[in-house]
Design a protein around this motif. Structure first.
Motif, short mmCIF file in Angstrom:
data_model
loop_
_atom_site.label_atom_id
_atom_site.label_comp_id
_atom_site.label_asym_id
_atom_site.label_seq_id
_atom_site.Cartn_x
_atom_site.Cartn_y
_atom_site.Cartn_z
N VAL A 4 -4.33 2.30 1.04
CA VAL A 4 -3.32 3.14 1.68
C VAL A 4 -3.10 2.66 3.11
O VAL A 4 -3.93 1.95 3.67
CB VAL A 4 -3.71 4.63 1.68
CG1 VAL A 4 -3.82 5.17 0.28
CG2 VAL A 4 -4.97 4.86 2.47
N ARG A 7 0.83 -1.20 0.00
CA ARG A 7 0.00 0.00 0.00
C ARG A 7 0.86 1.25 0.00
O ARG A 7 2.02 1.23 0.40
CB ARG A 7 -0.89 0.02 1.23
CG ARG A 7 -1.82 -1.18 1.36
CD ARG A 7 -2.50 -1.16 2.70
NE ARG A 7 -3.40 -2.30 2.86
CZ ARG A 7 -4.01 -2.60 3.98
NH1 ARG A 7 -3.82 -1.83 5.04
NH2 ARG A 7 -4.81 -3.64 4.06
N ALA A 8 0.30 2.35 -0.47
CA ALA A 8 0.98 3.63 -0.35
C ALA A 8 0.96 4.03 1.12
O ALA A 8 -0.10 4.11 1.74
CB ALA A 8 0.28 4.68 -1.20
N ASP A 40 -2.22 8.62 -5.18
CA ASP A 40 -1.71 7.58 -6.07
C ASP A 40 -0.71 8.14 -7.07
O ASP A 40 0.35 7.56 -7.31
CB ASP A 40 -2.88 6.92 -6.80
CG ASP A 40 -2.43 5.82 -7.74
OD1 ASP A 40 -1.82 4.85 -7.27
OD2 ASP A 40 -2.68 5.93 -8.96
N VAL A 62 1.13 6.68 3.89
CA VAL A 62 0.79 8.11 3.89
C VAL A 62 0.93 8.68 5.30
O VAL A 62 0.43 8.11 6.27
CB VAL A 62 -0.65 8.33 3.39
CG1 VAL A 62 -1.01 9.81 3.43
CG2 VAL A 62 -0.81 7.78 1.98
N LEU A 99 -8.70 8.11 5.30
CA LEU A 99 -7.65 7.29 4.69
C LEU A 99 -7.51 5.93 5.36
O LEU A 99 -7.19 4.95 4.68
CB LEU A 99 -6.32 8.05 4.72
CG LEU A 99 -6.28 9.31 3.85
CD1 LEU A 99 -4.93 9.99 3.95
CD2 LEU A 99 -6.61 8.99 2.41
#
Length: 227
Positions: free
Chosen positions: A49, A23-24, A128, A26, A43
């Motif tokens: 994420v 996952r990103a 993204d 953040v 989020l």
């Protein structure tokens, strides 16, 4: 302005191992607790994420930075945040003083969303893009930024014989040869400079551009488009 940061609120993600790593990651900075809570809840409800806390600031893909307005205080806070997280920035704000556009770009802002238009879908698209090395700047802001860069080039850099990478033509020649793998002696022979001159040119660039070493200098040249 007080810095607020997002916390990991889903412990199960820690045990997800490989899934979490894909996952990103953040981090969130907000000027007030209400905005911080709203962004964090939005989020952490996503499966694509991972909201990272303060434990590992270097392990973050994107920083969501959400000041109430972009002014001198916000840009100073942004510089501090970027120094900590060292990640591309998605800016979410209600008011942006366009005179700070250059400072924002220098502080790794790659996407800008107006708070009133920052839907979950648009925020996720910006995150993204940032995580994949892209960006999303509104056309009106992009136009202002290009004009500011043109003014900088014409009024400040050109009289000094420099370009937007803050390098002189002979410095660019040296950096390009470094990128080709040549050492100091070979660069001197190619450009008809003494080895001392080449070393002085490289030392001046690393000091002025705040880069650590020759590979970092080459990376800077790649990033700014001179190579």
């Amino acid at each position: 302005m007080t810095s607020q940061t997002g916390l990991v609120t889903r412990p199960a993600d820690r045990a997800a191992g490989r899934e979490s790593e894909e996952r990103a990651r953040v981090a969130i900075w907000a000027a007030d607790p209400i905005t911080l809570t709203g962004l964090t809840q939005t989020l952490t409800a996503r499966l694509d994420v991972f909201v990272a806390g303060d434990e590992h600031p270097g392990d973050v893909d994107v920083l969501v930075f959400a000041p109430e307005r972009v002014d001198a205080a916000a840009t100073a806070a942004l510089r501090r945040a970027v120094a900590r997280w060292s990640a591309p920035v998605v800016l979410v704000t209600g008011d942006l003083d366009r005179s700070h556009l250059m400072s924002l770009v220098e502080s790794r802002v790659v996407a800008v969303l107006h708070r009133s238009a920052a839907t979950e879908q648009r925020l996720m698209r910006a995150i993204d893009l940032a995580a994949r090395g892209g960006g999303a700047m509104p056309p009106n802001l992009l136009g202002d930024l290009l004009r500011q860069i043109k003014d900088l080039q014409q009024d400040v850099l050109a009289p000094l014989g420099m370009n937007s990478a803050s390098m002189t033509p002979r410095e660019i020649d040296v950096v390009r040869l470094l990128a080709d793998g040549l050492d100091t002696e070979e660069i001197g022979n190619r450009l008809c400079y003494s080895q001392r001159t080449v070393k002085n040119i490289i030392q001046a660039m690393t000091s002025r551009l705040n880069v650590r070493n020759r590979p970092h200098l080459v990376a800077y040249g790649l990033r700014t488009g001179v190579i």
